[in-house]
Design an enzyme around this catalytic site. Structure first.
Site, mmCIF file in Angstrom:
data_model
loop_
_atom_site.group_PDB
_atom_site.id
_atom_site.type_symbol
_atom_site.label_atom_id
_atom_site.label_comp_id
_atom_site.label_asym_id
_atom_site.label_seq_id
_atom_site.Cartn_x
_atom_site.Cartn_y
_atom_site.Cartn_z
ATOM 1 N N ASP A 120 49.173 16.491 37.019
ATOM 2 C CA ASP A 120 50.393 16.766 37.785
ATOM 3 C C ASP A 120 51.570 16.107 37.088
ATOM 4 O OD1 ASP A 120 50.750 17.993 40.796
ATOM 5 O OD2 ASP A 120 52.403 16.658 40.251
ATOM 6 N N ASP A 206 47.084 25.934 41.278
ATOM 7 C CA ASP A 206 47.727 26.039 42.594
ATOM 8 C C ASP A 206 49.193 25.661 42.376
ATOM 9 O OD1 ASP A 206 47.470 26.481 45.496
ATOM 10 O OD2 ASP A 206 48.062 24.377 45.630
ATOM 11 N N CYS A 268 51.132 28.290 48.015
ATOM 12 C CA CYS A 268 51.253 28.281 49.474
ATOM 13 C C CYS A 268 52.555 28.977 49.875
ATOM 14 C CB CYS A 268 51.126 26.883 50.070
ATOM 15 S SG CYS A 268 52.241 25.648 49.419
#
Length: 291
Positions: A120, A206, A268
């Site tokens: 990340d 994601d 999302c």
């Protein structure tokens, strides 16, 4: 929800009622937690280990949560992990790993085999991921890198050559910075090696998105102000910037995938632009990829 957001949902063919449930995942082997969180659990039959709970239930103060027996994680996030079809011994790359719920689920599935590499770009978010891995005692087969997911690679690392990254507010997306390892499990395998020697069996991308599909994110705008929602979620220019980033993340994830391996791309967000359109654009430019 504000009218502008309701209009946004209508344009994308979505019913506002999808935001009502909350979800938890119970750690494998744990039997009973209903008494702990003082509510009845509704089993999610298509997603093993997942349950829906009323939105007002707070789990953070329960012993089951503090002992690491339950996770707060959206069913959609669990679906992304399930779609990877992880097998024993797989080496998995989670390219946008923070805050860590999906990474923990992957480690749970793998058990005492394989490895999960979490990446990340946000140091503070990845630090939270490290805390979660340690809390749930899942760190043996895990390693975590602060790095830009659009450029992260499996090249051998030389830590003494690594130059500290610029502060979070300044760096935006400094693509040339070396990855910084902030966690290394004792059974997480070799750090270096080139792609020709080893690739990842499974890759999860994601990607960063507008978060319009997450009720937890949408609720924050009650405090930040609905004008902020307009700027950060509904603004077309921001969406264009994000879809470019999403395509870069997807492309790099595929580059790191072993031949014959599987990659799952997810967000999302509920918009076609950030999902189907990104995948279509990627497939158009990558003849070796198959949906």
């Amino acid at each position: 929800l504000p009218d502008a957001f309701l209009d946004f949902l209508k344009e994308n063919g979505l019913d506002p009622s999808i935001y009502i449930p909350r979800y938890i995942r119970i750690k494998p082997g744990v039997q009973e937690v209903e008494a702990e969180i003082k509510c009845k659990l509704e089993k999610v039959y298509w997603l093993p280990g997942f349950f829906s709970i009323p939105p007002h239930i707070q789990i953070a103060s329960s012993k089951a949560y503090q002992d690491g027996n339950i996770y707060g994680i959206d069913a959609a996030s669990g679906a992304a992990v399930l779609a990877l079809n992880v097998s024993s011994g797989d080496h998995v790359l989670d390219l946008c790993a923070a805050p860590g719920a999906k990474l923990c689920m992957l480690l749970d599935i793998l058990g005492s085999s394989g490895s999960v590499t979490g990446v990340d770009i946000a140091r503070h978010r990845l630090a939270a991921c490290r805390t979660m891995v340690q809390k749930y005692a899942l760190g043996d087969h895990c390693r975590l890198f602060v790095a830009d997911g659009t450029t992260f690679s499996l090249i051998p690392l030389r830590f003494k050559e690594w130059t500290p990254r610029r502060p979070w507010k300044e760096r935006k997306r400094a693509s040339k910075a070396r990855p910084e390892m902030i966690f290394y499990g004792r059974r997480s395998g070799v750090v270096g090696l080139t792609r020709s020697e080893i690739g990842y069996d499974k890759v999860l991308v994601d990607a960063e998105c507008t978060h319009d599909g997450s009720i937890r994110h949408i609720q924050k705008f009650e405090y930040w102000g609905w004008k902020t929602l307009q700027r950060r979620v509904l603004d077309a220019q921001r969406t264009d910037t994000l879809t470019h980033l999403q395509l870069q993340l997807l492309s790099n994830g595929f580059r790191l995938l072993k031949i014959g391996g599987s990659l799952v791309y997810s967000t999302c967000s509920l918009t076609v632009a950030q999902n189907e359109d990104v995948v279509h654009q990627f497939l158009s430019g990558n003849a070796s990829a198959k949906l």
